[in-house]
Design a protein around this motif. Structure first.
Motif, PDB file in Angstrom:
ATOM      1  N   LYS A 123       0.842  -1.204   0.000  1.00 37.64           N
ATOM      2  CA  LYS A 123       0.000   0.000   0.000  1.00 37.64           C
ATOM      3  C   LYS A 123       0.874   1.250   0.000  1.00 37.64           C
ATOM      4  O   LYS A 123       0.617   2.202  -0.747  1.00 37.64           O
ATOM      5  CB  LYS A 123      -0.938  -0.007   1.207  1.00 37.64           C
ATOM      6  CG  LYS A 123      -1.876   1.181   1.220  1.00 37.64           C
ATOM      7  CD  LYS A 123      -2.848   1.119   2.370  1.00 37.64           C
ATOM      8  CE  LYS A 123      -3.751   2.348   2.324  1.00 37.64           C
ATOM      9  NZ  LYS A 123      -4.649   2.407   3.456  1.00 37.64           N
ATOM     10  N   PHE A 124       1.912   1.260   0.836  1.00 42.15           N
ATOM     11  CA  PHE A 124       2.847   2.390   0.865  1.00 42.15           C
ATOM     12  C   PHE A 124       3.519   2.559  -0.501  1.00 42.15           C
ATOM     13  O   PHE A 124       3.627   3.668  -1.018  1.00 42.15           O
ATOM     14  CB  PHE A 124       3.906   2.180   1.956  1.00 42.15           C
ATOM     15  CG  PHE A 124       5.030   3.170   1.895  1.00 42.15           C
ATOM     16  CD1 PHE A 124       4.867   4.452   2.387  1.00 42.15           C
ATOM     17  CD2 PHE A 124       6.247   2.822   1.323  1.00 42.15           C
ATOM     18  CE1 PHE A 124       5.897   5.384   2.309  1.00 42.15           C
ATOM     19  CE2 PHE A 124       7.279   3.739   1.248  1.00 42.15           C
ATOM     20  CZ  PHE A 124       7.104   5.021   1.745  1.00 42.15           C
ATOM     21  N   LEU A 125       3.930   1.447  -1.082  1.00 43.91           N
ATOM     22  CA  LEU A 125       4.609   1.470  -2.380  1.00 43.91           C
ATOM     23  C   LEU A 125       3.723   2.083  -3.458  1.00 43.91           C
ATOM     24  O   LEU A 125       4.165   2.945  -4.218  1.00 43.91           O
ATOM     25  CB  LEU A 125       5.018   0.041  -2.769  1.00 43.91           C
ATOM     26  CG  LEU A 125       5.674  -0.145  -4.130  1.00 43.91           C
ATOM     27  CD1 LEU A 125       7.055   0.496  -4.141  1.00 43.91           C
ATOM     28  CD2 LEU A 125       5.770  -1.634  -4.454  1.00 43.91           C
ATOM     29  N   THR A 126       2.467   1.658  -3.511  1.00 44.47           N
ATOM     30  CA  THR A 126       1.586   2.085  -4.598  1.00 44.47           C
ATOM     31  C   THR A 126       0.914   3.437  -4.360  1.00 44.47           C
ATOM     32  O   THR A 126       0.490   4.085  -5.318  1.00 44.47           O
ATOM     33  CB  THR A 126       0.503   1.024  -4.873  1.00 44.47           C
ATOM     34  OG1 THR A 126      -0.238   0.797  -3.679  1.00 44.47           O
ATOM     35  CG2 THR A 126       1.137  -0.275  -5.354  1.00 44.47           C
ATOM     36  N   THR A 127       0.826   3.862  -3.093  1.00 46.68           N
ATOM     37  CA  THR A 127       0.165   5.145  -2.830  1.00 46.68           C
ATOM     38  C   THR A 127       1.133   6.286  -2.545  1.00 46.68           C
ATOM     39  O   THR A 127       0.752   7.452  -2.650  1.00 46.68           O
ATOM     40  CB  THR A 127      -0.827   5.031  -1.656  1.00 46.68           C
ATOM     41  OG1 THR A 127      -0.118   4.678  -0.470  1.00 46.68           O
ATOM     42  CG2 THR A 127      -1.925   4.026  -1.956  1.00 46.68           C
ATOM     43  N   HIS A 128       2.365   5.957  -2.166  1.00 45.15           N
ATOM     44  CA  HIS A 128       3.329   7.008  -1.828  1.00 45.15           C
ATOM     45  C   HIS A 128       4.592   6.973  -2.692  1.00 45.15           C
ATOM     46  O   HIS A 128       4.928   7.965  -3.334  1.00 45.15           O
ATOM     47  CB  HIS A 128       3.735   6.911  -0.353  1.00 45.15           C
ATOM     48  CG  HIS A 128       2.658   7.283   0.591  1.00 45.15           C
ATOM     49  ND1 HIS A 128       1.673   6.407   0.983  1.00 45.15           N
ATOM     50  CD2 HIS A 128       2.387   8.437   1.234  1.00 45.15           C
ATOM     51  CE1 HIS A 128       0.859   7.001   1.815  1.00 45.15           C
ATOM     52  NE2 HIS A 128       1.264   8.244   1.990  1.00 45.15           N
ATOM     53  N   LEU A 129       5.281   5.842  -2.664  1.00 47.53           N
ATOM     54  CA  LEU A 129       6.608   5.799  -3.275  1.00 47.53           C
ATOM     55  C   LEU A 129       6.573   5.814  -4.802  1.00 47.53           C
ATOM     56  O   LEU A 129       7.185   6.678  -5.431  1.00 47.53           O
ATOM     57  CB  LEU A 129       7.376   4.582  -2.756  1.00 47.53           C
ATOM     58  CG  LEU A 129       8.845   4.477  -3.176  1.00 47.53           C
ATOM     59  CD1 LEU A 129       9.614   5.749  -2.854  1.00 47.53           C
ATOM     60  CD2 LEU A 129       9.493   3.271  -2.498  1.00 47.53           C
TER      61      LEU A 129
END
Length: 171
Positions: A123-129
């Motif tokens: 989720k962090f990868l796809t929404t932030h990074l």
């Protein structure tokens, strides 16, 4: 304001504080072979000189539910200094990113990211990074286990001249 030369006592103090930042000044002084007042003066001088940057507790990530550590290799579209600084500033606001290193070579940045689980990381990868400005690609490497984790630097209190030689590039 670095001191010109660290002696054996300074290095011993640094090594002991690096191993146990909660050590009392009395214990630290005894281990360094000096009395408490000059030991405290040396610690303050090491702090003011920039040799000691802070004191931290080692927190058990798994006990707090952080079961996943990922090393993300990040490539940017532009390596202009303003773009590098903008990415670093953005990363600075992401609590899951515990370390950020700019690299030379194929990867522009290496990020150490902790997450509760693989889904939280995704989720962090796809929404932030991945959607972050200037990010061209991300390669994720999941840490299986950590067999060595030593914070700080290798300080040899018995060899004060080794620090000077290393700083000069002789080692």
């Amino acid at each position: 304001m670095r001191r010109a030369k660290l002696d054996k006592i300074d290095l011993r103090i640094l090594a002991d504080l690096q191993a146990n930042g909660r050590m009392t000044n009395v214990d630290l002084a005894a281990r360094a072979g000096i009395s408490a007042p000059p030991c405290l003066r040396r610690v303050r001088a090491l702090e003011e000189g920039g040799y000691l940057k802070g004191y931290h507790a080692e927190v058990n990530a798994e006990a707090l539910g952080f079961g996943v550590t990922v090393f993300a290799h990040v490539g940017l579209n532009s390596q202009a200094e303003t773009d590098l600084k903008a990415f670093e500033a953005l990363v600075g606001g992401w609590p899951m990113v515990r370390e950020c290193h700019m690299l030379a070579g194929e990867t522009d940045f290496l990020l150490k990211i902790v997450a509760h689980d693989w889904d939280a990381y995704q989720k962090f990868l796809t929404t932030h990074l991945t959607p972050a400005p200037n990010v061209s690609h991300v390669k994720s490497a999941l840490a299986i286990r950590t067999s060595k984790l030593l914070p700080g630097v290798p300080i040899d209190a018995e060899e004060p001249n080794a620090v000077a030689r290393e700083a000069a590039g002789f080692n």
